[in-house]
Scaffold this active site. Structure first.
Site, PDB file in Angstrom:
ATOM      1  CB  SER A 146       4.759   1.884  -6.423  1.00 28.24           C
ATOM      2  OG  SER A 146       3.410   2.218  -6.096  1.00 28.24           O
ATOM      3  CE1 TYR A 159       4.247  -3.113  -4.608  1.00 33.46           C
ATOM      4  CE2 TYR A 159       3.189  -1.015  -4.102  1.00 33.46           C
ATOM      5  CZ  TYR A 159       3.736  -1.891  -5.015  1.00 33.46           C
ATOM      6  OH  TYR A 159       3.774  -1.540  -6.349  1.00 33.46           O
TER       7      TYR A 159
END
Length: 255
Positions: A146, A159
């Protein structure tokens, strides 16, 4: 000639969203696809059915990737299936399965942190290790990371940290598995559209499209195309690389 003709690929978390897009695109490009899910079996079967409608081969495999042995069993099952024609064959792995809960860092529990790390990072370690044991030279592993690996967002500490570790895992794995002819890379998506996103988070979608140089959200197919490239012979001299797929958002100045 399709880019992935003759390949056997395992895509984790392939029952929906980005994973679904990757599985379908791999099939379009000639791969046989093992479609992994944890609990969404009906959705995974629908993906497999669409792949078979294209004339490609698919199988649905269930596994809880928070369990190390579950990861190894999954990879073994995919290799033993071998596209339905070549048992023992696995040429590509896409580590896509992951979770993205929100929680402020103050007050986050160790259990909440561990849940994200186990799902997003430890599964990548275990599946990659298992895949490398059965892949021959020419095999490829792609992790879905990401842009939050380098651009943290509020309430995403667990995350962002897990995805940063995924990027570094790929670089380390590229170094150690390269002598065996196995390439390892990451794809780092930006904001990818999904059903209901504009309704649920209108201010975020508006802010993204205003900021992105290409002025739109990403689509699962955008991420899938990057994964196809990295698994294909076109990327035969690319390993340890993080391919950012974010419509240019990361190029925007932050000051």
């Amino acid at each position: 000639m399709r880019l992935l003709e003759g390949q056997v690929a395992l895509v984790t978390g392939a029952s929906g969203g980005i994973g679904r897009g990757i599985a379908l695109r791999f099939a379009e490009q000639g791969a046989s696809v093992a479609v992994h899910c944890r609990t969404a079996v009906a959705a995974a079967r629908e993906v497999a059915s669409r792949i078979e409608d294209m004339g490609a081969r698919a199988v649905v495999l269930e596994a809880d990737l928070r369990d190390e042995e579950g990861c190894h069993r999954l990879v073994r099952a995919a290799a033993e299936w071998g596209g339905g024609l070549s048992p023992g064959r696995l040429t590509a792995l896409v580590n896509n399965a992951g979770v993205q809960p929100t929680r402020p860092l103050p007050g986050m529990t160790a259990a909440e942190w561990q849940e994200v790390v186990d799902t997003n990072l430890s599964s990548v370690f275990a599946c990659t290790q298992a895949a490398a044991e059965v892949m021959g030279p020419g095999g490829s592993v792609t992790h879905i990371a990401s842009i939050e690996a380098s651009h943290p967002a509020p309430e995403h500490a667990h995350y962002s940290a897990s995805k940063a570790a995924v990027v570094m895992h790929a670089r380390a794995a590229a170094l150690e598995y390269g002598p065996h002819g196995i390439r390892v890379n990451t794809v780092s998506p930006g904001l990818i559209d999904r059903e209901g996103l504009a309704r649920d988070w209108p201010e975020g979608v508006e802010r993204w499209t205003r900021t992105a140089p290409l002025a739109r959200l990403g689509r699962p197919e955008d991420v899938a195309d990057a994964c196809v490239f990295l698994a294909s012979p076109l990327a035969s001299w690319i390993t340890g690389h993080d391919l950012v797929v974010d419509g240019g958002v990361s190029a925007r100045p932050t000051w």
